[in-house]
Design an enzyme around this catalytic site. Structure first.
Site, PDB file in Angstrom:
ATOM      1  N   HIS A  24       0.829  -1.205   0.000  1.00  0.00           N
ATOM      2  CA  HIS A  24       0.000   0.000   0.000  1.00  0.00           C
ATOM      3  C   HIS A  24       0.866   1.258   0.000  1.00  0.00           C
ATOM      4  O   HIS A  24       1.571   1.530   0.972  1.00  0.00           O
ATOM      5  CB  HIS A  24      -0.895  -0.025   1.239  1.00  0.00           C
ATOM      6  CG  HIS A  24      -1.848   1.103   1.355  1.00  0.00           C
ATOM      7  ND1 HIS A  24      -1.740   2.067   2.333  1.00  0.00           N
ATOM      8  CD2 HIS A  24      -2.939   1.438   0.619  1.00  0.00           C
ATOM      9  CE1 HIS A  24      -2.736   2.930   2.213  1.00  0.00           C
ATOM     10  NE2 HIS A  24      -3.476   2.572   1.177  1.00  0.00           N
ATOM     11  N   HIS A  66      -1.106  10.213  -3.008  1.00  0.00           N
ATOM     12  CA  HIS A  66      -2.417   9.832  -2.479  1.00  0.00           C
ATOM     13  C   HIS A  66      -3.446  10.948  -2.556  1.00  0.00           C
ATOM     14  O   HIS A  66      -4.604  10.714  -2.880  1.00  0.00           O
ATOM     15  CB  HIS A  66      -2.283   9.368  -1.022  1.00  0.00           C
ATOM     16  CG  HIS A  66      -3.593   8.989  -0.415  1.00  0.00           C
ATOM     17  ND1 HIS A  66      -4.324   9.855   0.373  1.00  0.00           N
ATOM     18  CD2 HIS A  66      -4.319   7.854  -0.504  1.00  0.00           C
ATOM     19  CE1 HIS A  66      -5.440   9.255   0.748  1.00  0.00           C
ATOM     20  NE2 HIS A  66      -5.475   8.041   0.236  1.00  0.00           N
TER      21      HIS A  66
HETATM   22  O1  G3P Z   1      -6.860   1.766  -2.604  1.00  0.00           O
HETATM   23  C1  G3P Z   1      -6.994   0.994  -1.466  1.00  0.00           C
HETATM   24  C2  G3P Z   1      -6.757   1.908  -0.380  1.00  0.00           C
HETATM   25  O2  G3P Z   1      -5.540   2.517  -0.658  1.00  0.00           O
HETATM   26  C3  G3P Z   1      -7.840   2.929  -0.327  1.00  0.00           C
HETATM   27  O3  G3P Z   1      -7.530   3.851   0.554  1.00  0.00           O
HETATM   28  O4  G3P Z   1      -7.257   6.209   0.837  1.00  0.00           O
HETATM   29  O5  G3P Z   1      -5.288   4.704   1.053  1.00  0.00           O
HETATM   30  O6  G3P Z   1      -6.253   5.196  -1.175  1.00  0.00           O
HETATM   31  P1  G3P Z   1      -6.526   5.045   0.291  1.00  0.00           P
HETATM   32 CA    CA Z   2      -5.243   3.755  -2.730  1.00  0.00          CA
END
Ligand code: G3P
Ligand code: CA
Length: 369
Positions: A24, A66
């Site tokens: 992530h 992000h």
């Molecule tokens: O894309 C999966 C997860 O990353 C969604 O949350 O806000 O971290 O993009 P975010």
């Molecule tokens: Ca994401």
């Protein structure tokens, strides 16, 4: 806490698939998110996929970051103090790539009355070393280059961020992203890619208009948000309001999603809410699986203050997700820890490949027929 609570109605099968591990924002538990350094470190951990959140610059370059704002990970307020909008935010879309490359990137911070402090206090220190924003091209070159030199097959998991915002700014981020992905060879089911978005209408546009036009066929993942987060906003009578996500979890919602997507990406709390101090397990995974949708929840963080007291440890969190709930994959800031858990869970001879293998649960954890 009894981990057996609520397992009977929605518990796992007698065997579980090895879930895919998605790094992530890179190895973001260890280095500033979405930097090439965080992606290289993630790669070395050998996740199945590495995530790219995408926003556009003023000159239509796909930037891996992000937020649509630069405020929380860069020194934009020092370098371009006069460029904030009236809401006080610095928007990536107001800066050219050349300008964005002048910014330093830091571990994420929050700004309060006492100044800036780290969002995650135990992570990489603020403003140390030297990190930059990067483009999607730069990141794909890195991952594809490492796939070549190391011989692994690490996939990509791009997310189109806030297409509604980009449309309001007169830009079609999704068309630009698809064209770039195709240019790098990601066009069909034989390439290792999932494309994700929080925007249901944009995913349907991708499925029904854009991919046919571009002769592409990628696996799509519908991310599911809480309405209150404001992930998508819609305009009515000149006013913006939060798009209502409730339908996705209501009866018939998963069936609708299955009409255009291949998977869902729910917040983990939607699979295992904690109510009155008790962990509950919903039937969302079962409902999704009945529609042949994969389930890749977010976000698994090993930082001590990110683990609910009712769960206790990162290991226990993974155990609940993988062996009790039976997720097909998971987004994690700590891919090394998730991979280590899965490695311990699987049989010794199970190969660590990108393809999930059928593995048994140990006797204690089997609750299926
Ligand atoms: O894309 C999966 C997860 O990353 C969604 O949350 O806000 O971290 O993009 P975010
Ligand atoms: Ca994401």
């Amino acid at each position: 806490m009894s981990l057996g609570a609520n397992a009977a109605a929605t518990g796992p099968e007698a065997s579980v698939k090895r879930p895919i591990v998605i790094a992530h924002r890179g190895a973001s538990g260890y280095l500033p998110e979405h930097t090439l350094e965080a992606k290289a470190l993630a790669y070395a951990m050998r996740p199945d996929y590495i995530e790219q959140d995408l926003v556009l610059s003023k000159d239509d370059r796909l930037i891996v970051m992000h937020d649509i704002h630069l405020d929380y990970t860069t020194d934009v307020a020092s370098v371009f103090p006069e460029r904030a909008r009236t809401d006080g935010h610095y928007y990536t879309i107001d800066f050219t790539l050349e300008e964005l490359k002048r910014l330093r990137v830091s571990e994420a911070f929050v700004t309060g009355v006492d100044g800036a402090s780290a969002k995650y206090p135990n992570r990489f220190p603020l403003w140390k070393s030297h990190f930059q924003l990067s483009t999607l091209e730069e990141e794909l070159e890195l991952i594809q280059g490492l796939n070549r030199t190391l011989g692994y097959d690490v996939g990509i998991y791009p997310e189109i961020k806030k297409p509604w915002f980009h449309h309001r700014e007169g830009k079609d981020i999704t068309a630009l992203a698809l064209a770039k992905l195709k240019q790098f060879g990601y066009s069909g089911r034989d390439q290792k890619i999932y494309l994700q978005c929080f925007d249901a209408e944009e995913l349907q546009r991708i499925r029904r208009e854009l991919m046919p036009q571009l002769d592409m066929d990628l696996a799509l993942v519908q991310l599911i948000a809480d309405t209150e987060w404001g992930e998508k906003q819609i305009e009515s009578d000149g006013e913006l309001s939060n798009y209502n996500y409730d339908w996705m979890l209501e009866p018939g919602g998963i069936e609708r999603i299955a009409g255009y997507a291949d998977g869902i990406g729910p917040w983990f709390g939607m699979l295992a809410p904690i109510e009155e101090g008790q962990l509950q397990i919903t039937d969302l995974v079962q409902r999704a699986h009945r529609q042949h949708l994969q389930v890749h929840p977010y976000t698994f963080r090993a930082d001590p203050d990110q683990i609910p007291a009712e769960i206790g440890s990162f290991e226990q969190l993974l155990h609940i997700a993988v062996q009790r709930i039976g997720v097909d994959g998971l987004f994690t800031d700590h891919p090394d820890k998730a991979l280590a858990y899965i490695s311990r869970m699987t049989e010794p001879e199970t190969k660590h490949s990108g393809s999930p293998a059928q593995v048994p649960l140990d006797n204690e954890q089997v609750t299926g027929p």
